[in-house]
Design an enzyme around this catalytic site. Structure first.
Site, mmCIF file in Angstrom:
data_model
loop_
_atom_site.group_PDB
_atom_site.id
_atom_site.type_symbol
_atom_site.label_atom_id
_atom_site.label_comp_id
_atom_site.label_asym_id
_atom_site.label_seq_id
_atom_site.Cartn_x
_atom_site.Cartn_y
_atom_site.Cartn_z
ATOM 1 N N ARG A 1 -19.095 -21.878 -36.520
ATOM 2 C CA ARG A 1 -19.098 -20.481 -36.971
ATOM 3 C C ARG A 1 -17.891 -19.725 -36.439
ATOM 4 O O ARG A 1 -17.300 -18.916 -37.150
ATOM 5 C CB ARG A 1 -20.345 -19.750 -36.466
ATOM 6 C CG ARG A 1 -21.625 -20.364 -36.867
ATOM 7 C CD ARG A 1 -22.752 -19.691 -36.130
ATOM 8 N NE ARG A 1 -23.115 -18.461 -36.800
ATOM 9 C CZ ARG A 1 -23.963 -18.402 -37.807
ATOM 10 N NH1 ARG A 1 -24.524 -19.472 -38.279
ATOM 11 N NH2 ARG A 1 -24.253 -17.254 -38.361
ATOM 12 N N TYR B 1 -25.535 -32.452 -37.760
ATOM 13 C CA TYR B 1 -24.271 -32.845 -38.393
ATOM 14 C C TYR B 1 -23.127 -32.727 -37.389
ATOM 15 O O TYR B 1 -23.225 -31.982 -36.408
ATOM 16 C CB TYR B 1 -23.962 -32.012 -39.649
ATOM 17 C CG TYR B 1 -24.053 -30.507 -39.529
ATOM 18 C CD1 TYR B 1 -23.009 -29.763 -39.022
ATOM 19 C CD2 TYR B 1 -25.189 -29.840 -39.956
ATOM 20 C CE1 TYR B 1 -23.081 -28.383 -38.948
ATOM 21 C CE2 TYR B 1 -25.287 -28.452 -39.880
ATOM 22 C CZ TYR B 1 -24.232 -27.734 -39.381
ATOM 23 O OH TYR B 1 -24.322 -26.373 -39.302
HETATM 24 P P1 FAD Z 1 -23.554 -10.464 -39.037
HETATM 25 O O1 FAD Z 1 -22.983 -11.792 -38.786
HETATM 26 O O2 FAD Z 1 -24.842 -10.113 -38.385
HETATM 27 O O3 FAD Z 1 -22.447 -9.409 -38.623
HETATM 28 C C1 FAD Z 1 -22.721 -8.042 -38.459
HETATM 29 C C2 FAD Z 1 -21.629 -7.439 -37.591
HETATM 30 O O4 FAD Z 1 -21.817 -6.029 -37.549
HETATM 31 C C3 FAD Z 1 -21.673 -7.932 -36.159
HETATM 32 O O5 FAD Z 1 -20.368 -8.276 -35.746
HETATM 33 C C4 FAD Z 1 -22.231 -6.742 -35.379
HETATM 34 O O6 FAD Z 1 -21.754 -6.675 -34.052
HETATM 35 C C5 FAD Z 1 -21.712 -5.586 -36.218
HETATM 36 N N1 FAD Z 1 -22.538 -4.375 -36.117
HETATM 37 C C6 FAD Z 1 -23.888 -4.305 -36.152
HETATM 38 N N2 FAD Z 1 -24.293 -3.031 -36.054
HETATM 39 C C7 FAD Z 1 -23.173 -2.277 -35.972
HETATM 40 C C8 FAD Z 1 -22.951 -0.863 -35.853
HETATM 41 N N3 FAD Z 1 -23.966 -0.001 -35.810
HETATM 42 N N4 FAD Z 1 -21.667 -0.415 -35.787
HETATM 43 C C9 FAD Z 1 -20.630 -1.289 -35.859
HETATM 44 N N5 FAD Z 1 -20.793 -2.639 -35.962
HETATM 45 C C10 FAD Z 1 -22.046 -3.117 -36.024
HETATM 46 N N6 FAD Z 1 -25.487 -19.151 -43.427
HETATM 47 C C11 FAD Z 1 -24.776 -20.051 -44.164
HETATM 48 O O7 FAD Z 1 -24.091 -19.652 -45.128
HETATM 49 N N7 FAD Z 1 -24.811 -21.386 -43.873
HETATM 50 C C12 FAD Z 1 -25.550 -21.884 -42.826
HETATM 51 O O8 FAD Z 1 -25.563 -23.097 -42.585
HETATM 52 C C13 FAD Z 1 -26.317 -20.955 -42.030
HETATM 53 N N8 FAD Z 1 -27.052 -21.393 -40.988
HETATM 54 C C14 FAD Z 1 -27.740 -20.490 -40.237
HETATM 55 C C15 FAD Z 1 -28.499 -20.964 -39.155
HETATM 56 C C16 FAD Z 1 -29.227 -20.078 -38.366
HETATM 57 C C17 FAD Z 1 -30.053 -20.610 -37.230
HETATM 58 C C18 FAD Z 1 -29.172 -18.671 -38.661
HETATM 59 C C19 FAD Z 1 -29.942 -17.695 -37.809
HETATM 60 C C20 FAD Z 1 -28.426 -18.200 -39.729
HETATM 61 C C21 FAD Z 1 -27.708 -19.089 -40.538
HETATM 62 N N9 FAD Z 1 -26.938 -18.652 -41.629
HETATM 63 C C22 FAD Z 1 -26.245 -19.560 -42.375
HETATM 64 C C23 FAD Z 1 -26.928 -17.228 -42.004
HETATM 65 C C24 FAD Z 1 -25.667 -16.500 -41.533
HETATM 66 O O9 FAD Z 1 -25.503 -16.690 -40.149
HETATM 67 C C25 FAD Z 1 -25.744 -14.994 -41.807
HETATM 68 O O10 FAD Z 1 -26.273 -14.751 -43.091
HETATM 69 C C26 FAD Z 1 -24.346 -14.358 -41.723
HETATM 70 O O11 FAD Z 1 -23.780 -14.575 -40.459
HETATM 71 C C27 FAD Z 1 -24.385 -12.858 -42.039
HETATM 72 O O12 FAD Z 1 -23.103 -12.302 -41.867
HETATM 73 P P2 FAD Z 1 -22.905 -10.716 -41.842
HETATM 74 O O13 FAD Z 1 -21.451 -10.509 -41.594
HETATM 75 O O14 FAD Z 1 -23.518 -10.101 -43.042
HETATM 76 O O15 FAD Z 1 -23.778 -10.212 -40.611
#
Ligand code: FAD
Length: 427
Positions: free
Chosen positions: A109, A217
């Site tokens: 990641r 993996y």
């Molecule tokens: P996030 O990664 O949660 O990022 C949100 C960001 O916003 C963070 O940096 C946080 O610090 C910031 N933030 C939060 N609140 C505030 C605020 N109020 N002000 C400013 N900043 C803020 N997905 C896949 O595609 N393939 C996989 O194999 C996969 N495996 C997974 C395995 C597990 C065990 C889990 C739990 C999830 C998995 N996922 C996978 C899902 C994936 O991790 C998430 O869907 C993805 O990381 C979401 O990205 P995002 O940027 O939307 O949110």
């Protein structure tokens, strides 16, 4: 160079969703500022599977070759029964790549996040840390965010990519996260530590078992091995606060096959992920505030599409920005209302399908007793070469609702077919 003055788009959250969207929009010539709460940009966790619907986009961004160098392109995706370890279904990922034109791969990641971070820097995205956004409001011709220290910032568009616990989602929708009572443990260890565990180094293997599953993996060019152990927490079912603890991990995997059993002691025990999602919602666009990534559609991870959906969101939005802009218009002259309407029109339904399928997929994986045998028979009956069950996910990301392919529907089972399947099952 950092953006001077007011950006065209403010993105809240610098996770994979926020950064990939920032890059996609910066490629369209827009001035982008990302506001991240953490003191540094980064990702916790271990491996991430990225399917052809994502590697297709990485290729368009010019990032796929580097992603492949950082990650691993496995040979097969294999599902096995976690109790007797027998094979249920095998997808040849070489065939899958030929089908979709792009690879199915796995990557750490932090490597994928780092790839987007560098791409954003090179594209001139203004990346600001230590910025906690606490409020959102629409203004004339744009939207405004308020930071924890009381400062405000404004732009024609504000994208909330602030994850599962999104402040924007709370303000605009006010729904609750949904606990699945399942918890995930992760580990990425040097490959030498697991070579004698009966692992398949070249494959993504998923062991599905009663109320638990286990994923394996290789990562980082094959030097590391990623494992994810997921199980239903009895303490969660009993309504206790402190659920998913390591004692529950060991108990949940008692009775699983040797390879899984050998993997469990290697799991990181200092942190775990209680697995939550949210019910799908129909409205992501509220004036000039828009939800993206987990803020809009946090899934249970059984389809391994969460990060991918976030990357697709940004790609779709950027494509509509480009499509709707007159050729001689200035980059910032975007018809945001039309672009946002087009984004919502296609993404809401696709992500709803992934969210609901992920829940059903998880139930199927975790069956016990007769239902487990029924599940195994269904899986063994699947002909991977038909691709009917992957086209709607791994095919090209739709830009318009009529490009969204139909969903896969499995055939009903008879008890004769279950017996036949058990008798003929490979070891
Ligand atoms: P996030 O990664 O949660 O990022 C949100 C960001 O916003 C963070 O940096 C946080 O610090 C910031 N933030 C939060 N609140 C505030 C605020 N109020 N002000 C400013 N900043 C803020 N997905 C896949 O595609 N393939 C996989 O194999 C996969 N495996 C997974 C395995 C597990 C065990 C889990 C739990 C999830 C998995 N996922 C996978 C899902 C994936 O991790 C998430 O869907 C993805 O990381 C979401 O990205 P995002 O940027 O939307 O949110």
């Amino acid at each position: 160079p950092p953006t001077e003055g007011r950006p065209d788009v403010l993105i809240v959250g610098g996770g994979i969703g926020g950064l990939s969207t920032a890059f996609a929009l910066a490629r369209e010539g827009l001035r982008i500022r990302v506001l991240e709460r953490a003191p540094e940009f980064g990702e916790v966790g271990a491996g991430l599977q990225i399917a052809p619907n994502c590697t297709r986009i990485l290729d368009e961004y010019g990032l796929l070759d580097e992603a492949k160098e950082l990650g691993v392109v496995p040979e097969n995706m294999v599902m096995r029964d976690a109790l007797d370890s027998r094979e249920l279904v095998r997808l040849d990922l070489g065939d899958l790549e030929r089908r979709y034109g792009f690879p199915y791969m796995v990557i750490h990641r932090s490597d994928l996040h780092g790839l987007f971070l560098r791409a954003c820097r090179e594209a001139g995205v203004d990346l600001v840390t230590d910025q906690t956004v606490v409020d959102y409001e629409n203004t004339d011709g744009g939207a405004r965010i308020t930071l924890a220290d009381g400062r405000t910032e404004e732009a024609p568009l504000v994208i909330a990519a602030d994850g599962l616990r999104s402040v924007a989602r709370q303000k605009l929708i006010g729904d609750d996260v949904v606990s699945s009572d399942y918890v995930a443990y992760r580990a990425a260890v040097p490959i030498e530590q697991v070579r004698d565990n009966g692992i398949a180094e070249k494959d993504v293997t998923v062991y599905v078992g009663p109320r638990c599953h286990f994923v394996q993996y290789a990562l980082r060019g094959g030097d590391m091995f990623n494992q994810v152990a997921v199980f239903q927490s009895p303490k969660a079912l009993a309504g206790q606060e402190d659920w998913g603890t390591p004692d529950e991990l060991d108990a949940a995997f008692e009775g699983t096959c040797e390879t899984v059993g050998k993997g469990i002691p290697l799991m990181w025990r200092d942190r775990w992920w209680q697995m939550m999602d949210r019910d799908p919602i129909d409205t992501w666009v509220h004036g000039r505030i828009v939800l993206l990534g987990d803020a809009a559609h946090p899934p249970l991870q059984y389809m391994a599409q969460g990060a991918i959906m976030a990357i697709e969101d940004g790609w779709v939005l950027a494509r509509h920005v480009s499509r709707l802009r007159a050729e001689d218009a200035a980059p910032s002259a975007v018809d945001w209302d039309a672009a946002l309407a087009a984004y919502e029109a296609v993404r809401v339904e696709h992500c709803r399908r992934i969210l609901t399928t992920a829940r059903a997929w998880g139930e199927l994986w975790h069956l016990d007793g007769t239902e487990r045998l029924q599940r195994n028979a269904i899986m063994r009956g699947v002909d991977p070469a038909e691709y009917a069950f992957t086209d709607w996910v791994y095919g090209p990301t739709a830009l318009f609702p009529d490009e969204e392919p139909p969903m896969f529907r499995p055939v009903p089972l008879t008890s004769a077919r279950i017996e036949e399947s058990e008798a003929a099952a490979p070891d």
